[in-house]
Design a protein around this motif. Structure first.
Motif, PDB file in Angstrom:
ATOM      1  N   GLY A   1       8.226  -1.809  -3.617  1.00 31.09           N
ATOM      2  CA  GLY A   1       7.460  -0.570  -3.574  1.00 31.09           C
ATOM      3  C   GLY A   1       8.019   0.464  -2.629  1.00 31.09           C
ATOM      4  N   GLU A   2       9.336   0.459  -2.408  1.00 29.59           N
ATOM      5  CA  GLU A   2       9.948   1.426  -1.511  1.00 29.59           C
ATOM      6  C   GLU A   2      10.025   2.790  -2.180  1.00 29.59           C
ATOM      7  N   PHE A   3       9.696   3.854  -1.442  1.00 32.92           N
ATOM      8  CA  PHE A   3       9.731   5.217  -1.960  1.00 32.92           C
ATOM      9  C   PHE A   3      11.162   5.619  -2.254  1.00 32.92           C
TER      10      PHE A   3
ATOM     11  N   PHE B   1       9.032   4.971  -7.123  1.00 35.67           N
ATOM     12  CA  PHE B   1       9.169   3.860  -6.200  1.00 35.67           C
ATOM     13  C   PHE B   1       9.985   2.752  -6.850  1.00 35.67           C
TER      14      PHE B   1
ATOM     15  N   THR C   1       0.856  -1.179   0.000  1.00 32.22           N
ATOM     16  CA  THR C   1       0.000   0.000   0.000  1.00 32.22           C
ATOM     17  C   THR C   1       0.891   1.228   0.000  1.00 32.22           C
ATOM     18  N   LEU C   2       0.698   2.103  -0.977  1.00 32.19           N
ATOM     19  CA  LEU C   2       1.500   3.320  -1.071  1.00 32.19           C
ATOM     20  C   LEU C   2       0.804   4.417  -0.279  1.00 32.19           C
ATOM     21  N   THR C   3       1.474   4.933   0.732  1.00 33.86           N
ATOM     22  CA  THR C   3       0.869   5.940   1.599  1.00 33.86           C
ATOM     23  C   THR C   3       1.575   7.286   1.510  1.00 33.86           C
ATOM     24  N   HIS C   4       2.330   7.518   0.458  1.00 34.50           N
ATOM     25  CA  HIS C   4       3.138   8.733   0.364  1.00 34.50           C
ATOM     26  C   HIS C   4       2.396   9.911  -0.268  1.00 34.50           C
ATOM     27  N   HIS C   5       1.308   9.678  -0.976  1.00 35.86           N
ATOM     28  CA  HIS C   5       0.553  10.772  -1.592  1.00 35.86           C
ATOM     29  C   HIS C   5      -0.466  11.331  -0.615  1.00 35.86           C
TER      30      HIS C   5
ATOM     31  N   LYS D   1       5.727  10.739  -7.779  1.00 33.02           N
ATOM     32  CA  LYS D   1       6.657  10.056  -6.891  1.00 33.02           C
ATOM     33  C   LYS D   1       7.179   8.796  -7.566  1.00 33.02           C
TER      34      LYS D   1
ATOM     35  N   SER E   1       4.128   7.134  -9.688  1.00 31.94           N
ATOM     36  CA  SER E   1       2.709   7.352  -9.438  1.00 31.94           C
ATOM     37  C   SER E   1       2.452   8.852  -9.463  1.00 31.94           C
TER      38      SER E   1
END
Length: 46
Positions: free
Chosen positions: A39-41, A34, A3-7, A32, A25
């Motif tokens: 899936g690491e930022f 990844f 799950t991408l939580t950076h946005h 951003k 993304s």
């Protein structure tokens, strides 16, 4: 799967770079990058 939580805003699109093992993304406020497969930022893109 991750799950991408950076946005802060909704993600509009995803695009994979098959040569570098990464994907980007996009949302209304930024882009951003990844790494794959975890899936690491990595960083924000200008």
């Amino acid at each position: 799967m991750a799950t991408l939580t950076h946005h802060k805003k909704s993600v509009h699109a995803l695009a994979q770079d098959p040569t570098k093992g990464s994907f980007a993304s996009t949302s209304a406020d930024n882009i951003k990058k990844f790494s794959l497969p975890r899936g690491e930022f990595l960083h924000n893109m200008l």
